[in-house]
Motif scaffolding. Structure first.
Motif, mmCIF file in Angstrom:
data_model
loop_
_atom_site.group_PDB
_atom_site.id
_atom_site.type_symbol
_atom_site.label_atom_id
_atom_site.label_comp_id
_atom_site.label_asym_id
_atom_site.label_seq_id
_atom_site.Cartn_x
_atom_site.Cartn_y
_atom_site.Cartn_z
ATOM 1 N N SER A 1 -2.982 14.381 25.860
ATOM 2 C CA SER A 1 -2.496 13.803 27.111
ATOM 3 C C SER A 1 -2.629 12.284 27.083
ATOM 4 O O SER A 1 -2.421 11.621 28.096
ATOM 5 N N SER A 2 -2.973 11.757 25.925
ATOM 6 C CA SER A 2 -2.979 10.319 25.661
ATOM 7 C C SER A 2 -1.941 10.025 24.576
ATOM 8 O O SER A 2 -1.630 10.897 23.769
ATOM 9 N N VAL B 1 1.912 12.889 30.932
ATOM 10 C CA VAL B 1 1.432 11.668 30.302
ATOM 11 C C VAL B 1 1.152 11.929 28.827
ATOM 12 O O VAL B 1 1.081 13.068 28.378
ATOM 13 N N GLY B 2 0.984 10.852 28.071
ATOM 14 C CA GLY B 2 0.646 10.978 26.661
ATOM 15 C C GLY B 2 1.733 11.647 25.849
ATOM 16 O O GLY B 2 2.918 11.608 26.197
ATOM 17 N N LEU B 3 1.323 12.277 24.751
ATOM 18 C CA LEU B 3 2.283 12.932 23.868
ATOM 19 C C LEU B 3 2.936 14.125 24.551
ATOM 20 O O LEU B 3 4.109 14.429 24.295
ATOM 21 N N MET B 4 2.198 14.801 25.436
ATOM 22 C CA MET B 4 2.772 15.937 26.156
ATOM 23 C C MET B 4 4.023 15.526 26.917
ATOM 24 O O MET B 4 5.066 16.177 26.845
ATOM 25 N N GLU C 1 -3.625 14.965 34.285
ATOM 26 C CA GLU C 1 -2.535 14.976 33.309
ATOM 27 C C GLU C 1 -1.188 14.771 34.000
ATOM 28 O O GLU C 1 -0.217 15.463 33.733
ATOM 29 N N ARG C 2 -1.122 13.816 34.900
ATOM 30 C CA ARG C 2 0.091 13.585 35.652
ATOM 31 C C ARG C 2 0.402 12.099 35.759
ATOM 32 O O ARG C 2 -0.470 11.252 35.594
ATOM 33 N N ASP C 3 1.665 11.824 36.077
ATOM 34 C CA ASP C 3 2.059 10.457 36.403
ATOM 35 C C ASP C 3 2.576 10.445 37.842
ATOM 36 O O ASP C 3 2.368 11.392 38.600
ATOM 37 N N ALA C 4 3.260 9.378 38.228
ATOM 38 C CA ALA C 4 3.665 9.218 39.617
ATOM 39 C C ALA C 4 4.673 10.268 40.079
ATOM 40 O O ALA C 4 4.850 10.484 41.284
ATOM 41 N N THR C 5 5.362 10.951 39.152
ATOM 42 C CA THR C 5 6.357 11.942 39.566
ATOM 43 C C THR C 5 5.715 13.162 40.215
ATOM 44 O O THR C 5 6.413 13.981 40.814
ATOM 45 N N TYR C 6 4.398 13.288 40.116
ATOM 46 C CA TYR C 6 3.707 14.405 40.770
ATOM 47 C C TYR C 6 3.506 14.164 42.269
ATOM 48 O O TYR C 6 3.120 15.066 42.993
#
Length: 229
Positions: free
Chosen positions: A22-23, A55-58, A86-91
């Motif tokens: 997730s990085s 986020v990250g490689l996922m 394991e989230r970005d702003a779209t959550y």
């Protein structure tokens, strides 16, 4: 457990579960490899099931596939407790039918929020097991979680729970240490020689997809009956 044809007699679509961090890692090669894998999976009509993070490689694998094949080609499965990590702003704005925050489907595909890690891993594995030829598991670089899921999947193969391929995408020699550990385990009598190749390796995304298509099940696996496990 093995896959079978759809109701119309055609084989099901290949599905690959990707384990990864997730990085993004400290080297651009890791993100590039994630994007390459997503692109080649889409070009080969292979669906993705993964840990549901954005986020990250996922996130890179998921959104690359969605950008080419559309949201139906990706299914993310994430435990409720990990959503905030394991989230970005779209959550922030979207919710599913159960009230859980989920990412934008048109960017990351469909997301299912589950209660615990066991449910997540079981659901991901089942989708792969029910997939068509070329289905399997690929590990990009990652941390503890990636390694835990990877080795559990390899163990399930050894125990006869599934017969799908498990491939290390060995970017920048990331998995050299694990490969050496497997060799040492064989040399010291802890892994049967025939099971050393349960985990296969590839240096790039194209090689990883080919490795799953050509995967040979080890004759040294334990012939155990797990029923509907």
């Amino acid at each position: 457990m093995t896959s079978g044809p759809n109701h119309n007699g055609t084989p099901p679509r290949a599905k690959i579960c990707v384990y990864c961090g997730s990085s993004p890692g400290n080297k651009p090669a890791y993100v590039e490899a994630a994007r390459d894998l997503g692109r080649l999976m889409a070009e080969n009509n292979v669906s993705l099931v993964y840990g549901g993070g954005t986020v990250g490689l996922m996130g890179e694998v998921a959104k690359t596939i969605v950008s080419i094949s559309g949201p139906d080609a990706v299914h993310g499965i994430i435990p409720e407790a990990l959503v905030k990590w394991e989230r970005d702003a779209t959550y922030s704005s979207m919710k599913d039918a159960n009230g859980y925050h989920v990412p934008e489907e048109q960017i990351y595909g469909r997301t299912t929020v589950v209660k615990d890690m066991h449910t997540r891993k079981q659901m991901m594995a089942r989708e792969v097991i029910e997939g068509g030829p070329g289905s399997g598991f690929i590990a990009l670089p990652g941390g503890y979680g990636t390694m835990e899921e990877l080795l559990e999947t390899a163990t399930w193969n050894q125990l006869g729970i599934h017969n799908k391929g498990v491939c290390l995408l060995n970017i920048n020699g990331f998995y050299e240490g694990l490969m050496q550990w497997i060799k040492t385990s064989v040399d010291e009598g802890f892994v049967k020689p025939g099971n050393a190749d349960i985990l296969v390796t590839a240096g790039d995304a194209e090689g990883a997809l080919q490795a799953l298509r050509e995967y040979k099940v080890s004759d040294a696996r334990y012939g155990l009956d797990w029923g509907n496990e």
